[in-house]
Structures are given as C-alpha cells and as structure tokens.
Design a protein around this motif. Structure first.
Motif, PDB file in Angstrom:
ATOM      1  N   UNK A  64      -4.315   5.412  10.929  1.00  0.00           N
ATOM      2  CA  UNK A  64      -3.636   4.538   9.965  1.00  0.00           C
ATOM      3  C   UNK A  64      -2.265   5.097   9.602  1.00  0.00           C
ATOM      4  N   UNK A  65      -2.204   6.398   9.346  1.00  0.00           N
ATOM      5  CA  UNK A  65      -0.915   7.016   8.989  1.00  0.00           C
ATOM      6  C   UNK A  65       0.019   7.076  10.194  1.00  0.00           C
ATOM      7  N   UNK A  66      -0.565   7.239  11.379  1.00  0.00           N
ATOM      8  CA  UNK A  66       0.280   7.297  12.579  1.00  0.00           C
ATOM      9  C   UNK A  66       0.955   5.955  12.811  1.00  0.00           C
ATOM     10  N   UNK A  67       0.228   4.889  12.537  1.00  0.00           N
ATOM     11  CA  UNK A  67       0.789   3.543  12.713  1.00  0.00           C
ATOM     12  C   UNK A  67       1.959   3.323  11.751  1.00  0.00           C
ATOM     13  N   UNK A  68       1.818   3.883  10.533  1.00  0.00           N
ATOM     14  CA  UNK A  68       2.896   3.734   9.557  1.00  0.00           C
ATOM     15  C   UNK A  68       3.981   4.773   9.748  1.00  0.00           C
ATOM     16  N   UNK A  69       3.747   5.708  10.659  1.00  0.00           N
ATOM     17  CA  UNK A  69       4.695   6.799  10.953  1.00  0.00           C
ATOM     18  C   UNK A  69       5.021   7.615   9.720  1.00  0.00           C
ATOM     19  N   UNK A  70       3.966   7.960   8.975  1.00  0.00           N
ATOM     20  CA  UNK A  70       4.130   8.869   7.841  1.00  0.00           C
ATOM     21  C   UNK A  70       3.150  10.021   8.027  1.00  0.00           C
ATOM     22  N   UNK A  71       3.430  11.175   7.447  1.00  0.00           N
ATOM     23  CA  UNK A  71       2.442  12.260   7.535  1.00  0.00           C
ATOM     24  C   UNK A  71       1.173  11.885   6.765  1.00  0.00           C
ATOM     25  N   UNK A  72       0.022  12.488   7.116  1.00  0.00           N
ATOM     26  CA  UNK A  72      -1.218  12.130   6.408  1.00  0.00           C
ATOM     27  C   UNK A  72      -1.102  12.450   4.925  1.00  0.00           C
ATOM     28  N   UNK A  73      -1.663  11.570   4.103  1.00  0.00           N
ATOM     29  CA  UNK A  73      -1.531  11.692   2.653  1.00  0.00           C
ATOM     30  C   UNK A  73      -2.891  11.834   1.999  1.00  0.00           C
ATOM     31  N   UNK A 106       0.854  -1.186   0.000  1.00  0.00           N
ATOM     32  CA  UNK A 106       0.000   0.000   0.000  1.00  0.00           C
ATOM     33  C   UNK A 106       0.887   1.231   0.000  1.00  0.00           C
ATOM     34  N   UNK A 107       0.623   2.115  -0.954  1.00  0.00           N
ATOM     35  CA  UNK A 107       1.453   3.295  -1.167  1.00  0.00           C
ATOM     36  C   UNK A 107       0.563   4.522  -1.012  1.00  0.00           C
ATOM     37  N   UNK A 108       1.101   5.556  -0.412  1.00  0.00           N
ATOM     38  CA  UNK A 108       0.340   6.801  -0.247  1.00  0.00           C
ATOM     39  C   UNK A 108       1.189   7.958  -0.712  1.00  0.00           C
ATOM     40  N   UNK A 109       0.530   9.003  -1.222  1.00  0.00           N
ATOM     41  CA  UNK A 109       1.291  10.116  -1.793  1.00  0.00           C
ATOM     42  C   UNK A 109       0.618  11.443  -1.489  1.00  0.00           C
ATOM     43  N   UNK A 110       1.391  12.476  -1.576  1.00  0.00           N
ATOM     44  CA  UNK A 110       1.011  13.891  -1.438  1.00  0.00           C
ATOM     45  C   UNK A 110       0.526  14.200  -0.031  1.00  0.00           C
ATOM     46  N   UNK A 111       1.422  14.803   0.761  1.00  0.00           N
ATOM     47  CA  UNK A 111       1.069  15.171   2.138  1.00  0.00           C
ATOM     48  C   UNK A 111      -0.101  16.141   2.171  1.00  0.00           C
ATOM     49  N   UNK A 112      -0.913  15.984   3.211  1.00  0.00           N
ATOM     50  CA  UNK A 112      -2.008  16.945   3.407  1.00  0.00           C
ATOM     51  C   UNK A 112      -2.091  17.309   4.865  1.00  0.00           C
ATOM     52  N   UNK A 113      -2.801  18.391   5.153  1.00  0.00           N
ATOM     53  CA  UNK A 113      -2.916  18.869   6.533  1.00  0.00           C
ATOM     54  C   UNK A 113      -3.753  17.890   7.342  1.00  0.00           C
ATOM     55  N   UNK A 114      -3.313  17.563   8.587  1.00  0.00           N
ATOM     56  CA  UNK A 114      -4.093  16.629   9.420  1.00  0.00           C
ATOM     57  C   UNK A 114      -5.504  17.137   9.707  1.00  0.00           C
ATOM     58  N   UNK A 115      -5.726  18.448   9.546  1.00  0.00           N
ATOM     59  CA  UNK A 115      -7.057  19.020   9.805  1.00  0.00           C
ATOM     60  C   UNK A 115      -8.111  18.380   8.917  1.00  0.00           C
ATOM     61  N   UNK A 116      -7.710  18.030   7.657  1.00  0.00           N
ATOM     62  CA  UNK A 116      -8.700  17.556   6.699  1.00  0.00           C
ATOM     63  C   UNK A 116      -8.705  16.041   6.599  1.00  0.00           C
TER      64      UNK A 116
END
Lengths: 312, 174
Positions: free
Chosen positions: A126-135, A108-118
């Motif tokens: 899910x992103x916190x578990x993978x330790x990546x910024x929200x995408x 599973x691949x994720x791209x383009x960071x976005x603000x956690x607000x949205x």
C-alpha cells in the motif's frame, strides 16, 4: 431533492461498486510527469483552489508532545498542548460511490515513518503504491470533492491557522479496572431507573458498574489554535488533549465551528464565516512547500476584550 | 497596530541571527496574526523528531529579558538567587502595581516558574503568586535577605499560622 427517474442518470458499473482508490498515483510518477510541465512537480494545469464555506478540508495526524503555559498579548496565562506533525503524508484519495448515488470522498493520511521490517507485506504494498515510506499511523479524513490532495504530498503544521478551532481525537489514558465511584461518579446509593421499580428481576441494560475505564477514543472539540511553528512542525492548541505524550492525535477543523460558518455564509453574514482573525484557510491542505514560503512562527493574538480592563 | 510596529522594530534592531529562510513579511491567512521573533537556536533533526523538544520549547518561549530575570533570581547557580524568607518587592503592570512581602515559596518549573509572597495588610494576611515569565511582571527587587542568611525550610507555609514569626521577619530580626 428532485430526482429524474427517466433513466438519464448514469449507471455505475458493478465492478466500481467496490472501494475505489482513485488517483493513488502520486504526483512524481512517470505517467503524470509526461502530461505536466517539467518546471515544478506541482505546477498542474488548474488554478489554485480556494477554500469555500461548503468545503471540508483534510485533517492531520500529530503526536502529543506535552503541555506548557503561554501568555498572550493581553498578559493572560493559558495552558497549551504542543502537537508535533511528523512525516505526515497523503497516501490515498478515496472516492466511494454509495447506494444512494452520492460519492463518499476522503483523504487518507499517514504519519511517523517506521522500519519496513515491522510492516506487513500488505501495508508495504500500500505504501509502495503511494510512494511513501512505511508509516505507523494511517487515518482517513472525510472531505468534500474539491479538497482532495495529491498522493505523496507532505502535510505541514501550516495547515492550521492560528485563531481557528480544531477537534482533537485520540485514545484516552487507560485507567484500568475502576470502581463505580471513579468510573461513574457514584457517591452513595445510585438511584438509576427510578427506585420505584420494586423488583424487576433483572439488571437493566446499561447499568453502570465497575469495569475498565479509559483507553477509548475521545474527541475534544473546539480547541483554539494559538501558535504554529513550521520550523519544528508544531501546532499549539489551547487546552487539554486526550492521551499520553507521544501518542497520535488526529486533528481536524472543528465541525461545529465550521457548521456555524456554513450557516452564516448561507445567510449572507460574511464576517462570521470564519472565526475572528482568520481570513482564509490553506486549501486543499497546508503543505511543506507552502510552509517554506510563509513565516516560520505565527501566533494568534487574543480576540476578546482584555479581562484586566473593567467592563464599561 | 502596535504589535505590528513592535515586530518590525524587533526585526530591524534584533540581535537574533536570521535563519536560512528569510521570514516573509506577511501571512495571508490572518491579517492580525503576530509574527514573534525567531529563536536563536536553529531546529535540529532530533528536535523535529521530538527528542528533547519540551526542554527546548521551555527555554525558547521566554524573551531574553525574562530569561535574564529567571537566571538571576531563580537559577540555583546564581549568586543573587532569591532564598525563601527574604523580603521581596515586585513591580508589575496590572494591579497591585507594587507588592512587597516575605518570599514563602519558589516553584521551579523552568518557563512556568513562580513564587509566592506573603504580607499582612490592614490586619489581613495576603498571599500573591507571581509568574516570572508573565509579561505584566516588570521588576523583582530584593529588599532584605533572610535572617542568618537562610531559613531552615524551602517552603514557609507555617507562617500562615504564626503571625509572630511574620512580624519577626518583617521587623528584620537578625
């Protein structure tokens, strides 16, 4: 396939029948750091994996930036679409056992960071578990069992080799409500299902009528990668790609080309496994760290005879 | 390979400054891959996020020689810019190696700029479109400026139906 029904095969416990987000612990977490050496985070014990014709690699998510034209070393002009890989990271490795006791593997691949607000709380977790910024975009690519990539790895444009072929999947440009002439290419009376049926009394399913056109997922196959730029994380593909500018494109190795390569490998034709000019593919994936060790801009020459020289 | 020696030559004698990452000499995934010279402008964060990316690419895809050619003959600021109605000769690698004609249209698209020349050879009207950034285009020469310094149109497609005006331009009517 011969199956042993003697009960020697292992039973998978019922609790594991649900989707297993196996190994969603990223490389840099404390549990893995204790076991691996302190030298580099990706200095794992096993040897670097090699691509085999039976392997299936992950894909990338890129954004379509626009089109331009290029000239190759033979002086031939061709159109290129420029795809930019932006913050593409692996968020999970999926291993789901199926009822026929095979395992479905995917990255599973994720791209383009976005603000956690949205981002919804569920996706934030899910992103916190993978330790990546929200995408913004998340997509799963089916792979073979050897092609899993550590969670959190940043993928780069170096993943694709100039000279190879890729499939690009994207949502096509929406055309709105269109008539049959534009949508289905009618010009005059449509002769569908044979005009010999005098009066069926109903409309056959699939009757081509006016309606919404476009805005659907389209796959364009077998696009040649002509240039890779890791400084700006760009992949130049020859030809057109569906969708508008800045839309997400899911790029993967061309299925049909890889299938032919696998078939040739089984027949023993070593030179026809990969396309002309391509010697190897980054495996399991082309990462940021690999990109730093390689030249920033790589271009593919033309691998056919020049169209300007007359044939013999 | 000729391309490999060309790359080594360019790397040794190029005036473009190197980026912080020294370019590795080999790319292990393809022996025949070309490693073109790096652009002078280093990538910025904005470019990596896609802001102004296409404009940047259009400026950096051309070689310095081609950029000079574009700037000299096709930039609106240049004193030597080609005006429609001028007689221009083009020298190129592929056939026809030399073509002279009336410049009837300039299509300005940055890196993809092109122009059209029209001539009548052996009683046949011939139009050719040349792309400035094409590697086979060697030289562009201005033979004669348009009469009275300029034509009253940017695109002279009406010349297709007016052979007398074509001969007038070719004859150098002032």
């Amino acid at each position: 396939m011969l199956r042993t029904w003697t009960g020697a095969r292992q039973r998978i416990p019922a609790v594991c029948q649900i989707r297993l987000l196996h190994n969603s612990q990223p490389v840099s977490s404390p549990a893995t750091e204790a076991s691996t050496s302190k030298a580099e985070p990706d200095a794992v014990v096993e040897a670097p994996k090699k691509w085999t014709p039976q392997s299936k690699r992950t894909g990338l998510i890129a954004l379509k930036r626009g089109m331009t034209s290029m000239w190759n070393d033979q002086g031939v002009k061709f159109p290129v679409t420029i795809l930019q890989v932006e913050d593409c990271q692996v968020t999970a490795n999926i291993k789901t056992p199926k009822p026929d006791h095979t395992v479905y593997h995917a990255v599973q691949v994720a791209a383009v960071n976005r603000s956690p607000k949205s981002v919804t709380n569920q996706m934030q977790g899910h992103f916190r578990k993978a330790e990546v910024p929200p995408k913004r975009y998340v997509k799963e690519f089916p792979v073979t069992s050897d092609a899993h990539v550590p969670v959190g790895t940043t993928l780069s444009a170096i993943h694709f080799v100039p000279g190879q072929y890729v499939d690009c999947v994207a949502k096509s440009i929406g055309k709105g409500f269109q008539g049959v002439m534009k949508k289905w290419g009618f010009h005059g009376l449509a002769a569908s299902h044979g005009k010999s049926f005098d009066d069926p009394g109903r409309i056959f399913p699939g009757k081509k009528m006016a309606g919404r056109m476009g805005g659907k997922q389209v796959t364009v196959q077998n696009l040649a990668v002509v240039r890779v730029d890791t400084a700006l994380n760009l992949v130049y593909v020859r030809g057109q790609v569906p969708g508008v500018d800045d839309a997400p494109i899911y790029i993967r190795d061309a299925k049909k080309v890889m299938d032919i390569g696998r078939h040739n490998a089984a027949k023993g034709k070593e030179e026809k496994i990969l396309p002309k000019g391509v010697d190897d593919l980054p495996f399991p994936a082309g990462t940021d760290s690999l990109a730093k060790t390689l030249p920033p801009i790589i271009e593919a020459p033309a691998y056919r005879r020049s169209p300007f020289t007359p044939p013999e | 390979m000729a391309s490999a020696t060309r790359q080594i030559f360019k790397r040794l004698f190029s005036s473009t400054p190197r980026t912080a990452n020294t370019q590795a000499a080999t790319y292990p995934f393809s022996k025949t891959a070309i490693l073109p010279p790096l652009p002078t402008k280093a990538p910025t964060e904005a470019l990596r996020a896609g802001k102004g990316l296409m404009q940047h690419i259009n400026k950096t895809l051309a070689t310095p020689e081609k950029k000079e050619l574009l700037e000299k003959f096709f930039s609106r600021r240049s004193k030597n810019q080609l005006q429609p109605g001028s007689i221009v000769t083009v020298l190129q690698d592929q056939a026809p190696t030399q073509f002279t004609g009336v410049l009837i249209a300039i299509r300005r698209r940055g890196h993809n700029t092109s122009f059209r020349l029209r001539n009548i050879l052996q009683r046949t009207g011939i139009e050719m479109q040349f792309f400035v950034n094409s590697p086979s285009l060697k030289e562009v020469k201005l033979v004669r400026a348009p009469p009275r310094g300029r034509m009253r149109r940017a695109k002279l497609f009406y010349l297709r139906d007016a052979p007398s005006k074509m001969t007038g331009l070719a004859g150098g009517k002032k």
